[in-house]
Design a protein around this motif. Structure first.
Motif, PDB file in Angstrom:
ATOM      1  N   ALA A   1       0.831  -1.208   0.000  1.00 48.39           N
ATOM      2  CA  ALA A   1       0.000   0.000   0.000  1.00 48.39           C
ATOM      3  C   ALA A   1       0.861   1.250   0.000  1.00 48.39           C
ATOM      4  O   ALA A   1       1.912   1.302   0.658  1.00 48.39           O
ATOM      5  CB  ALA A   1      -0.932   0.005   1.215  1.00 48.39           C
ATOM      6  N   PHE A   2       0.415   2.253  -0.752  1.00 46.24           N
ATOM      7  CA  PHE A   2       0.984   3.600  -0.715  1.00 46.24           C
ATOM      8  C   PHE A   2      -0.068   4.513  -0.088  1.00 46.24           C
ATOM      9  O   PHE A   2      -1.237   4.471  -0.471  1.00 46.24           O
ATOM     10  CB  PHE A   2       1.299   4.121  -2.117  1.00 46.24           C
ATOM     11  CG  PHE A   2       2.326   3.327  -2.863  1.00 46.24           C
ATOM     12  CD1 PHE A   2       3.677   3.581  -2.694  1.00 46.24           C
ATOM     13  CD2 PHE A   2       1.938   2.328  -3.737  1.00 46.24           C
ATOM     14  CE1 PHE A   2       4.628   2.854  -3.390  1.00 46.24           C
ATOM     15  CE2 PHE A   2       2.882   1.599  -4.439  1.00 46.24           C
ATOM     16  CZ  PHE A   2       4.225   1.864  -4.266  1.00 46.24           C
ATOM     17  N   ARG A   3       0.354   5.348   0.857  1.00 44.86           N
ATOM     18  CA  ARG A   3      -0.543   6.344   1.438  1.00 44.86           C
ATOM     19  C   ARG A   3       0.161   7.697   1.390  1.00 44.86           C
ATOM     20  O   ARG A   3       1.361   7.788   1.626  1.00 44.86           O
ATOM     21  CB  ARG A   3      -0.912   5.999   2.880  1.00 44.86           C
ATOM     22  CG  ARG A   3      -1.654   4.679   3.033  1.00 44.86           C
ATOM     23  CD  ARG A   3      -2.002   4.430   4.496  1.00 44.86           C
ATOM     24  NE  ARG A   3      -2.749   3.221   4.690  1.00 44.86           N
ATOM     25  CZ  ARG A   3      -2.222   2.031   4.959  1.00 44.86           C
ATOM     26  NH1 ARG A   3      -0.905   1.932   5.045  1.00 44.86           N
ATOM     27  NH2 ARG A   3      -2.961   0.964   5.137  1.00 44.86           N
ATOM     28  N   ALA A   4      -0.607   8.730   1.115  1.00 44.11           N
ATOM     29  CA  ALA A   4      -0.008  10.065   1.042  1.00 44.11           C
ATOM     30  C   ALA A   4      -1.057  11.131   1.289  1.00 44.11           C
ATOM     31  O   ALA A   4      -2.266  10.892   1.130  1.00 44.11           O
ATOM     32  CB  ALA A   4       0.650  10.285  -0.323  1.00 44.11           C
ATOM     33  N   VAL A   5      -0.595  12.296   1.695  1.00 44.71           N
ATOM     34  CA  VAL A   5      -1.443  13.472   1.887  1.00 44.71           C
ATOM     35  C   VAL A   5      -0.933  14.573   0.962  1.00 44.71           C
ATOM     36  O   VAL A   5       0.272  14.798   0.870  1.00 44.71           O
ATOM     37  CB  VAL A   5      -1.404  13.960   3.354  1.00 44.71           C
ATOM     38  CG1 VAL A   5      -2.094  15.308   3.497  1.00 44.71           C
ATOM     39  CG2 VAL A   5      -2.065  12.940   4.267  1.00 44.71           C
TER      40      VAL A   5
ATOM     41  N   THR B   1     -10.306  14.582   2.225  1.00 38.69           N
ATOM     42  CA  THR B   1     -10.624  14.055   3.552  1.00 38.69           C
ATOM     43  C   THR B   1     -10.866  15.169   4.560  1.00 38.69           C
ATOM     44  O   THR B   1     -11.740  15.071   5.414  1.00 38.69           O
ATOM     45  CB  THR B   1      -9.495  13.133   4.031  1.00 38.69           C
ATOM     46  OG1 THR B   1      -9.312  12.096   3.056  1.00 38.69           O
ATOM     47  CG2 THR B   1      -9.822  12.495   5.358  1.00 38.69           C
ATOM     48  N   ALA B   2     -10.082  16.209   4.494  1.00 35.54           N
ATOM     49  CA  ALA B   2     -10.289  17.417   5.287  1.00 35.54           C
ATOM     50  C   ALA B   2     -10.261  18.591   4.308  1.00 35.54           C
ATOM     51  O   ALA B   2      -9.852  18.443   3.163  1.00 35.54           O
ATOM     52  CB  ALA B   2      -9.210  17.572   6.354  1.00 35.54           C
ATOM     53  N   LYS B   3     -10.702  19.750   4.758  1.00 29.68           N
ATOM     54  CA  LYS B   3     -10.778  20.899   3.864  1.00 29.68           C
ATOM     55  C   LYS B   3      -9.421  21.169   3.221  1.00 29.68           C
ATOM     56  O   LYS B   3      -8.425  21.390   3.900  1.00 29.68           O
ATOM     57  CB  LYS B   3     -11.268  22.130   4.619  1.00 29.68           C
ATOM     58  CG  LYS B   3     -11.462  23.348   3.727  1.00 29.68           C
ATOM     59  CD  LYS B   3     -12.089  24.491   4.483  1.00 29.68           C
ATOM     60  CE  LYS B   3     -12.171  25.751   3.634  1.00 29.68           C
ATOM     61  NZ  LYS B   3     -12.877  25.534   2.359  1.00 29.68           N
ATOM     62  N   ASP B   4      -9.408  21.120   1.883  1.00 26.78           N
ATOM     63  CA  ASP B   4      -8.215  21.397   1.075  1.00 26.78           C
ATOM     64  C   ASP B   4      -7.091  20.386   1.277  1.00 26.78           C
ATOM     65  O   ASP B   4      -5.936  20.657   0.937  1.00 26.78           O
ATOM     66  CB  ASP B   4      -7.675  22.809   1.356  1.00 26.78           C
ATOM     67  CG  ASP B   4      -8.685  23.886   0.985  1.00 26.78           C
ATOM     68  OD1 ASP B   4      -9.455  23.666   0.029  1.00 26.78           O
ATOM     69  OD2 ASP B   4      -8.703  24.938   1.651  1.00 26.78           O
ATOM     70  N   VAL B   5      -7.408  19.215   1.831  1.00 22.12           N
ATOM     71  CA  VAL B   5      -6.413  18.157   2.024  1.00 22.12           C
ATOM     72  C   VAL B   5      -6.886  16.889   1.317  1.00 22.12           C
ATOM     73  O   VAL B   5      -7.942  16.354   1.634  1.00 22.12           O
ATOM     74  CB  VAL B   5      -6.177  17.851   3.515  1.00 22.12           C
ATOM     75  CG1 VAL B   5      -5.193  16.687   3.674  1.00 22.12           C
ATOM     76  CG2 VAL B   5      -5.640  19.076   4.240  1.00 22.12           C
ATOM     77  N   ILE B   6      -6.099  16.432   0.346  1.00 29.45           N
ATOM     78  CA  ILE B   6      -6.407  15.215  -0.396  1.00 29.45           C
ATOM     79  C   ILE B   6      -5.599  14.060   0.189  1.00 29.45           C
ATOM     80  O   ILE B   6      -4.391  14.183   0.405  1.00 29.45           O
ATOM     81  CB  ILE B   6      -6.051  15.368  -1.892  1.00 29.45           C
ATOM     82  CG1 ILE B   6      -6.893  16.463  -2.544  1.00 29.45           C
ATOM     83  CG2 ILE B   6      -6.239  14.038  -2.638  1.00 29.45           C
ATOM     84  CD1 ILE B   6      -8.346  16.130  -2.715  1.00 29.45           C
ATOM     85  N   THR B   7      -6.262  12.942   0.462  1.00 23.79           N
ATOM     86  CA  THR B   7      -5.550  11.738   0.873  1.00 23.79           C
ATOM     87  C   THR B   7      -5.593  10.717  -0.256  1.00 23.79           C
ATOM     88  O   THR B   7      -6.587  10.605  -0.972  1.00 23.79           O
ATOM     89  CB  THR B   7      -6.137  11.116   2.149  1.00 23.79           C
ATOM     90  OG1 THR B   7      -7.537  10.881   1.971  1.00 23.79           O
ATOM     91  CG2 THR B   7      -5.933  12.018   3.336  1.00 23.79           C
ATOM     92  N   ILE B   8      -4.493  10.001  -0.400  1.00 22.34           N
ATOM     93  CA  ILE B   8      -4.325   9.027  -1.475  1.00 22.34           C
ATOM     94  C   ILE B   8      -4.018   7.663  -0.864  1.00 22.34           C
ATOM     95  O   ILE B   8      -3.218   7.554   0.071  1.00 22.34           O
ATOM     96  CB  ILE B   8      -3.147   9.421  -2.395  1.00 22.34           C
ATOM     97  CG1 ILE B   8      -3.441  10.740  -3.117  1.00 22.34           C
ATOM     98  CG2 ILE B   8      -2.833   8.320  -3.405  1.00 22.34           C
ATOM     99  CD1 ILE B   8      -2.230  11.292  -3.844  1.00 22.34           C
TER     100      ILE B   8
END
Length: 407
Positions: free
Chosen positions: A138-142, A176-183
């Motif tokens: 898995a890859f996770r990023a913000v 996920t949060a305002k102006d924050v993309i989670t991948i």
């Protein structure tokens, strides 16, 4: 998850944290060419089945830290060893600092190993454990939306998942949060392989999804390499016991969940609520009124018994969630990507009674008059000030922790 978090935060902070999240109203599933396969909306989910809300982990941590007095959290420390004094029941903890500035020893009445699936506390307490690898990396990023260049993000409240042609290859992103993309990207692999540098991680991420649509490739190109977390997906069977004397393990250290039901963080938060509530009354006093050594030792014995009572109350629920999640995971892995489309529960043996128990959890102590947060603050501001909280989190840095938690 929310039931546990609500107990750990003040009403105002909980409301602010929940308001910072973007509620997940819709799951959109596309194929590797970008064609829509399915759309699931919150108001059309079957009874007892629901779309999860998500929390960005570093934001959650910040709200939690705001609730504590200054100088309580000690970051940047790594556990090296601990020992228990048989005569007093006290724990001596030896830690090293991540920045290489030296070692430190602390004495405490309770050591709580909340140090994850690779728990050093668990290892020293019960020995090595077998990791169950689920055949997937898995890859996770913000990503800050302001840093995205030419990427068309999904509308707020929409989670978009792309399914690759290869088994186990998926790419999901959402605000996920305002102006924050989670991948979150996954890739099936018989054996896990890990990158040695941040630059290698980003190159591997881009290569893995190079045949996906343009918006996926642009997202991979725009994410900072230092914000990418790469790991194999593992679980560990729940421990048969979680404590020994004044040392206890919780969360992933005690029961790292299979990925199918996304209940790892939630069960860890439940552990925290129940454990702290049980310990606070004992840690608020150093024995009986005479203050003798015998009374202190007696209070330590109470702590040992309390820790054991805590996990004995938790273990049946944790084992059931683990077993259901493991069964679901195995069933999902047997079918094709197209068959997986649709309600994740439809092809799994998850009855309504189980789902109700899973999602309607409440702390066992809610019948009492004093909430957990009031007790915690009473502990920190009261007489008992000699406790040491060992944290395995890295020190705060400019690039935040790239995790999103299902809550």
């Amino acid at each position: 998850g929310y039931s546990a978090i609500k107990e750990l935060l003040s009403p105002k902070t909980f409301a602010n944290m929940k308001a910072s999240c973007v509620p997940n109203q819709c799951d959109m599933v596309k194929d590797s060419k970008g064609e829509v396969i399915e759309i699931k909306t919150r108001n059309k989910m079957k009874i007892g089945r629901q779309l999860p809300d998500y929390i960005v982990r570093y934001i959650f941590h910040e709200y939690m830290w705001k609730e504590l007095p200054e100088n309580i959290i000690r970051l940047g420390c790594v556990l090296k060893s601990f020992s228990v004094n048989d005569a007093t029941g006290l724990v001596k903890v030896r830690v090293t600092k991540r920045d290489g500035s030296g070692t430190e020893e602390k004495t405490c009445r309770v050591l709580i190993g909340a140090d994850g699936i690779r728990s050093e506390v668990r290892k020293q307490l019960f020995g090595n454990r077998l990791f169950v690898y689920h055949g997937c990396m898995a890859f996770r990023a913000v990503v800050d939306m302001s840093a995205l260049d030419g990427v068309e993000c999904p509308p707020a409240g929409v989670s978009t998942t792309y399914l690759g042609k290869e088994k186990g290859k998926t790419f999901t992103f959402r605000e996920t949060a305002k102006d924050v993309i989670t991948i979150i990207g996954t890739n099936a692999m018989d054996m896990p392989t890990f990158s040695s540098t941040d630059k290698e991680k980003k190159k591997k991420l881009q290569n893995t999804f190079k045949k996906f649509p343009t918006e996926v490739r642009r997202l991979c190109a725009n994410v900072l390499s230092s914000m990418i977390h790469e790991d194999g997906i593992y679980s560990i069977n729940p421990e048969e016991r979680w404590s020994k004397g004044p040392v206890v393990i919780v969360g992933d250290a005690a029961h790292a969940m299979p990925p199918a039901l996304e209940q790892g963080a939630n069960t860890g938060l439940e552990d925290a609520c129940e454990l702290v509530h049980a310990l606070v009354p004992l840690l608020s006093q150093k024995g009986t009124e005479d203050g003798s050594a015998n009374s202190f030792i007696a209070s330590q014995i109470q702590i040992f018994e309390t820790l054991e009572q805590f996990w004995k109350k938790r273990i049946d629920r944790v084992k059931e969630i683990y077993d259901r999640s493991d069964t679901t995971n195995r069933q999902k892995n047997k079918i094709s990507a197209k068959e997986k489309i649709g309600d994740v529960y439809a092809f799994c043996d998850l009855d309504q009674d189980f789902l109700k128990r899973l999602y309607d959890w409440k702390p066992s102590y809610l019948a009492t008059n004093v909430g957990i947060r009031q007790q915690i603050l009473g502990l920190f501001h009261g007489r008992f000030l000699d406790q040491f909280r060992l944290s395995h989190e890295r020190p705060p840095r400019k690039n935040k922790n790239p995790f999103g938690l299902a809550a």
